[in-house]
Design an enzyme around this catalytic site. Structure first.
Site, PDB file in Angstrom:
ATOM      1  N   TYR A  93      26.271  52.272  -3.178  1.00  0.00           N
ATOM      2  CA  TYR A  93      25.993  50.891  -3.592  1.00  0.00           C
ATOM      3  C   TYR A  93      26.800  49.906  -2.752  1.00  0.00           C
ATOM      4  O   TYR A  93      26.267  48.911  -2.231  1.00  0.00           O
ATOM      5  CB  TYR A  93      26.334  50.740  -5.074  1.00  0.00           C
ATOM      6  CG  TYR A  93      26.275  49.343  -5.620  1.00  0.00           C
ATOM      7  CD1 TYR A  93      25.060  48.732  -5.910  1.00  0.00           C
ATOM      8  CD2 TYR A  93      27.441  48.626  -5.885  1.00  0.00           C
ATOM      9  CE1 TYR A  93      25.002  47.449  -6.439  1.00  0.00           C
ATOM     10  CE2 TYR A  93      27.397  47.343  -6.410  1.00  0.00           C
ATOM     11  CZ  TYR A  93      26.181  46.763  -6.680  1.00  0.00           C
ATOM     12  OH  TYR A  93      26.124  45.492  -7.200  1.00  0.00           O
TER      13      TYR A  93
ATOM     14  N   SER B 140      28.076  41.971  -3.844  1.00  0.00           N
ATOM     15  CA  SER B 140      28.929  42.450  -4.927  1.00  0.00           C
ATOM     16  C   SER B 140      30.364  42.553  -4.432  1.00  0.00           C
ATOM     17  O   SER B 140      30.608  42.858  -3.252  1.00  0.00           O
ATOM     18  CB  SER B 140      28.458  43.828  -5.409  1.00  0.00           C
ATOM     19  OG  SER B 140      29.435  44.434  -6.237  1.00  0.00           O
TER      20      SER B 140
END
Length: 268
Positions: A163, A150
Site C-alpha cells: 500500500y 497517505s
C-alpha cells in the site's frame, strides 16, 4: 444530513468527479463539494456506494450523479468521463480516492506479484482517470486533478508495504503530470492525510479495541499525544483541504503534496 442551504462559492458551477468515492472521505468530498456549489459525479466499482452518496447530495438540494466504474479499465474510465460530460457539459476537477490493500504483509512475506493489484488500482487507476479527463480539460482551457496519498508513504505502517509503495508511486506520478500538464493549465496536486476521524476510523479502532480487550480511548491517547493540535482531524476537515486544492483558490499550486494530519508530521 443537514441541507445545503449555506452554500459557499469555492467550487461554484464546477463539475467534480470523485473516483473511488467510499463511505469516508469520498462521501465527505461529495457532500462538502456540493455545499461549495459543485456538481458531483461519484463512482466506485459497486453500484450501492455511489448511488447512496449521490442520493444524499440530491436529497439535500445538490446536483449529483452516480456511476459504476472499474478504474482498472481504460474503457470504464473513459465512460465515466463521458457520463460527466453528458450530464454537466464539462469536467473541472478530478479527485482520485481509489486504493487497494489486496496485498498486505511485511516485505519478503508477500509475493511481489501480489503487489500488482495494489499498484494497478492505487497508482495506475489514478493515471487512467487522468488520461480520460485531460482531453476535455485541455479543450475547456484547464482543470485540476487531486490525488489522495497517505502518511504511510513517509511513516512506516506495519503490514502495509504494498500500500505504501503504491501511494509513493502516486506521489511521484503527481509531480510528473504537474510538469507535463502545466502548460495546458491543468494543475495536479496531492493530499497526504494521516489519521482521519470518521466512520471508517471509528470502526477500525473499535475492532482493534475489541481484539485487545481495551477501550477505544486507550488506543486514541497515544495518537492524540503525537498530534500538536491534540486531536485527530475529521474526514470533513480533510475533505475541505482536498477541495481547496481542486478549486481556483489553489490556482498557483501544482506538483504539491500537502500533509493533512494536524501536525503529526511536518514537512521540511
Amino acid at each position: 444530513m443537514a441541507g445545503l442551504e449555506e452554500r459557499g462559492m469555492l467550487l461554484s458551477e464546477k463539475v467534480l468527479i470523485i473516483a473511488g468515492a467510499g463511505p469516508g472521505l469520498g462521501r465527505r468530498l461529495a457532500i462538502q463539494g456540493a455545499r461549495e456549489g459543485a456538481r458531483i459525479v461519484v463512482a466506485t466499482q459497486t453500484r450501492e456506494g455511489p448511488e447512496q452518496i449521490a442520493a444524499e447530495v440530491q436529497a439535500a438540494g445538490g446536483e449529483a450523479i452516480a456511476r459504476v466504474a472499474d478504474i482498472g479499465s481504460e474503457a470504464d474510465c473513459a465512460a465515466l468521463v463521458d457520463a460527466a460530460l453528458q450530464a454537466f457539459g464539462r469536467v473541472d476537477s478530478l479527485i482520485n480516492c481509489a486504493f487497494s490493500t489486496a496485498a498486505t504483509g511485511p516485505f519478503g512475506e508477500t509475493a511481489l506479484d501480489q503487489w500488482a493489484a495494489n499498484f494497478n488500482v492505487t497508482c495506475l487507476g489514478a493515471l487512467r482517470m487522468a488520461q480520460a479527463v485531460v482531453p476535455p480539460m485541455k479543450a475547456q482551457g484547464g482543470g485540476a486533478i487531486v490525488n489522495i496519498s497517505s502518511m504511510a508513504v513517509v511513516q512506516h505502517v506495519p503490514e502495509q508495504a504494498a500500500y505504501a509503495v503504491a501511494k509513493a508511486a502516486l506521489e511521484g506520478a503527481t509531480r510528473q503530470l504537474a510538469q507535463e500538464l502545466g502548460p495546458c493549465n491543468i494543475r495536479v496536486n496531492c493530499a497526504r492525510p494521516g489519521w482521519m476521524w470518521g466512520a471508517t476510523t471509528q470502526a477500525y479502532l473499535q475492532m482493534q479495541a475489541d481484539a485487545r480487550h481495551c477501550a477505544v480511548d486507550d488506543l486514541l491517547a497515544p495518537v492524540r499525544a503525537r498530534i500538536p493540535l491534540g486531536r485527530i482531524p475529521t474526514d470533513e476537515e480533510c475533505a475541505k483541504t482536498v477541495l481547496f486544492l481542486a478549486s481556483d483558490y489553489a490556482s498557483a499550486l501544482t506538483g504539491v503534496t500537502l500533509d493533512v494530519n494536524g501536525g503529526e508530521r511536518m514537512s521540511a
